[in-house]
Design a protein around this motif. Structure first.
Motif, PDB file in Angstrom:
ATOM      1  N   TYR A 111      -5.528  -0.378  13.133  1.00 42.44           N
ATOM      2  CA  TYR A 111      -5.112   1.151  13.474  1.00 42.44           C
ATOM      3  C   TYR A 111      -5.739   1.942  14.600  1.00 42.44           C
ATOM      4  O   TYR A 111      -5.700   3.032  14.686  1.00 42.44           O
ATOM      5  CB  TYR A 111      -5.594   2.038  12.117  1.00 42.44           C
ATOM      6  CG  TYR A 111      -4.723   1.300  10.675  1.00 42.44           C
ATOM      7  CD1 TYR A 111      -3.261   1.737  10.561  1.00 42.44           C
ATOM      8  CD2 TYR A 111      -5.069   0.571   9.871  1.00 42.44           C
ATOM      9  CE1 TYR A 111      -2.500   1.141   9.604  1.00 42.44           C
ATOM     10  CE2 TYR A 111      -4.344   0.088   8.999  1.00 42.44           C
ATOM     11  CZ  TYR A 111      -3.182   0.472   8.459  1.00 42.44           C
ATOM     12  OH  TYR A 111      -2.430   0.057   7.591  1.00 42.44           O
ATOM     13  N   SER A 178       4.415   1.804   8.132  1.00 43.74           N
ATOM     14  CA  SER A 178       3.858   2.781   9.223  1.00 43.74           C
ATOM     15  C   SER A 178       3.892   4.216   9.058  1.00 43.74           C
ATOM     16  O   SER A 178       3.329   5.012   9.213  1.00 43.74           O
ATOM     17  CB  SER A 178       4.342   2.239  10.507  1.00 43.74           C
ATOM     18  OG  SER A 178       5.729   2.715  10.733  1.00 43.74           O
ATOM     19  N   SER A 179       4.959   4.649   8.056  1.00 43.30           N
ATOM     20  CA  SER A 179       5.300   5.718   7.550  1.00 43.30           C
ATOM     21  C   SER A 179       4.164   6.649   6.880  1.00 43.30           C
ATOM     22  O   SER A 179       3.787   7.712   7.181  1.00 43.30           O
ATOM     23  CB  SER A 179       6.753   6.151   6.814  1.00 43.30           C
ATOM     24  OG  SER A 179       6.348   5.140   5.632  1.00 43.30           O
ATOM     25  N   GLU A 182       1.633   7.396   9.623  1.00 43.76           N
ATOM     26  CA  GLU A 182       1.890   8.998  10.206  1.00 43.76           C
ATOM     27  C   GLU A 182       1.683  10.211   9.338  1.00 43.76           C
ATOM     28  O   GLU A 182       1.427  11.152   9.854  1.00 43.76           O
ATOM     29  CB  GLU A 182       3.422   8.544  10.556  1.00 43.76           C
ATOM     30  CG  GLU A 182       3.687   7.497  11.605  1.00 43.76           C
ATOM     31  CD  GLU A 182       3.029   7.620  12.853  1.00 43.76           C
ATOM     32  OE1 GLU A 182       2.804   9.129  13.270  1.00 43.76           O
ATOM     33  OE2 GLU A 182       2.844   6.773  13.617  1.00 43.76           O
ATOM     34  N   THR A 183       2.108   9.700   8.083  1.00 44.92           N
ATOM     35  CA  THR A 183       1.813  10.991   7.176  1.00 44.92           C
ATOM     36  C   THR A 183       0.300  11.298   6.910  1.00 44.92           C
ATOM     37  O   THR A 183       0.069  12.514   6.850  1.00 44.92           O
ATOM     38  CB  THR A 183       2.507  10.477   5.835  1.00 44.92           C
ATOM     39  OG1 THR A 183       3.806  10.346   5.803  1.00 44.92           O
ATOM     40  CG2 THR A 183       2.243  11.472   4.783  1.00 44.92           C
ATOM     41  N   LYS A 185      -1.773  10.774   9.353  1.00 45.55           N
ATOM     42  CA  LYS A 185      -2.233  11.570  10.629  1.00 45.55           C
ATOM     43  C   LYS A 185      -1.895  12.752  10.540  1.00 45.55           C
ATOM     44  O   LYS A 185      -2.745  13.793  10.988  1.00 45.55           O
ATOM     45  CB  LYS A 185      -1.713  10.668  11.824  1.00 45.55           C
ATOM     46  CG  LYS A 185      -2.231   9.471  11.903  1.00 45.55           C
ATOM     47  CD  LYS A 185      -1.568   8.910  13.236  1.00 45.55           C
ATOM     48  CE  LYS A 185      -2.205   7.484  13.619  1.00 45.55           C
ATOM     49  NZ  LYS A 185      -1.755   6.748  14.854  1.00 45.55           N
ATOM     50  N   LEU A 186      -0.692  13.232   9.985  1.00 47.32           N
ATOM     51  CA  LEU A 186      -0.325  14.680  10.049  1.00 47.32           C
ATOM     52  C   LEU A 186      -1.114  15.516   8.805  1.00 47.32           C
ATOM     53  O   LEU A 186      -1.039  16.494   9.143  1.00 47.32           O
ATOM     54  CB  LEU A 186       1.276  14.565   9.607  1.00 47.32           C
ATOM     55  CG  LEU A 186       2.256  14.251  10.872  1.00 47.32           C
ATOM     56  CD1 LEU A 186       3.561  13.991   9.979  1.00 47.32           C
ATOM     57  CD2 LEU A 186       2.317  15.040  11.801  1.00 47.32           C
TER      58      LEU A 186
END
Length: 289
Positions: A111, A178-179, A182-183, A185-186
């Motif tokens: 990561y 990977s979703s 991303e979630t 990180k958001l």
């Protein structure tokens, strides 16, 4: 009369054939394999109850006259309880340290954008070519320079880093969608919070499997503790069995005591293996119905 009974006999043979399972030979082969693999353990259990003279009687395959006396002698006279405790502490420290360090290393490799990431990973895998027995001389010199000889630091230090555990965790982390990353990180989730809140809960089976492998591997260490520790009170259980072997009686090796010590040393890793065998099988991608 014979011609009347012949059809009946054929019918009985056909009924018997129908009652037999179609995979009878496979089951017989499995039972034979189980017996062949368990026969050394059965023999060790029998020998652990025998006296030295009874052990040397090859035809004597029954329970010996000592009963559980050999186990009591091993635990009391040979200080085996101390060896068991030292092995337990050493194994737990190695498990916790190796799994924790490997999780952090796998997190960084998967990561984080590291320079020469593939080269770093290949270098980690190359360390598999240099196990502890290969590095035993410089390691012992290092432990002596640090003043760690006859301490738990000397027993556990060389085993904390593990290329195998890093490889397993890295491959498992790469299979996570990977979703989720991303979630996270958001939502502003930090690396450590992502590790403890997302990755570890999703990797419980893998972590349990690595813990089982590491525990059994650590428990069975013999060569490095024999070299790094000279104080008997700080030794581990595998070396303790060697101490029993070195104490002969009337020129005869006391195999009854040795087998009693071996059976006692077998119990802790056996309990761990039975309790966590399902995660271990999942670690090796062996499916269970």
């Amino acid at each position: 009369m014979a011609t009347e009974t012949e059809p009946a006999m054929q019918a009985d043979a056909l009924t018997l054939r129908q009652r037999l399972p179609s995979n009878l030979f496979m089951h017989l082969g499995i039972l034979f394999s189980i017996f062949a693999m368990s026969s050394p353990l059965i023999l060790a259990l029998i020998m652990s109850t025998q006296t030295t003279s009874e052990v040397y009687q090859v035809t004597n395959l029954g329970i010996g006259s000592q009963g559980l006396a050999n186990y009591d002698i091993v635990l009391t006279d040979y200080n085996f309880a101390t060896y068991l405790w030292n092995s337990f502490v050493m194994s737990m420290i190695i498990v916790v340290g190796k799994v924790g360090l490997s999780l952090l290393a796998a997190l960084a490799l998967v990561y984080y954008e590291l320079p020469f990431e593939r080269g770093v990973f290949m270098f980690i895998l190359l360390t598999l070519l240099l196990p502890v027995p290969v590095r035993i001389v410089p390691l012992f010199q290092l432990m002596a320079d640090l003043g760690w000889t006859n301490t738990m630091l000397a027993l556990t230090g060389p085993y904390i880093a593990s290329a195998t555990a890093v490889f397993l965790f890295r491959q498992h982390f790469m299979s996570i969608p990977s979703s989720l990353v991303e979630t996270a990180k958001l939502d502003g989730v930090g690396p450590l919070k992502f590790l403890f809140g997302v990755l570890i809960p999703m990797s419980k089976g893998m972590i349990a499997g690595v813990c089982v492998i590491t525990y059994i591997y650590s428990w069975n260490q013999f060569l490095w503790p024999l070299v790094a520790v000279t104080d008997k009170s700080s030794q581990v259980v595998q070396v303790g069995i060697r101490y029993i072997q070195g104490s002969a009686q009337a020129g005869l090796t006391q195999w009854g005591l040795i087998m009693a010590g071996a059976v006692i040393a077998l119990l802790p890793p056996l309990v761990v293996l039975i309790a966590l065998h399902r995660p271990l099988l999942r670690t090796f991608a062996i499916q269970q119905k």
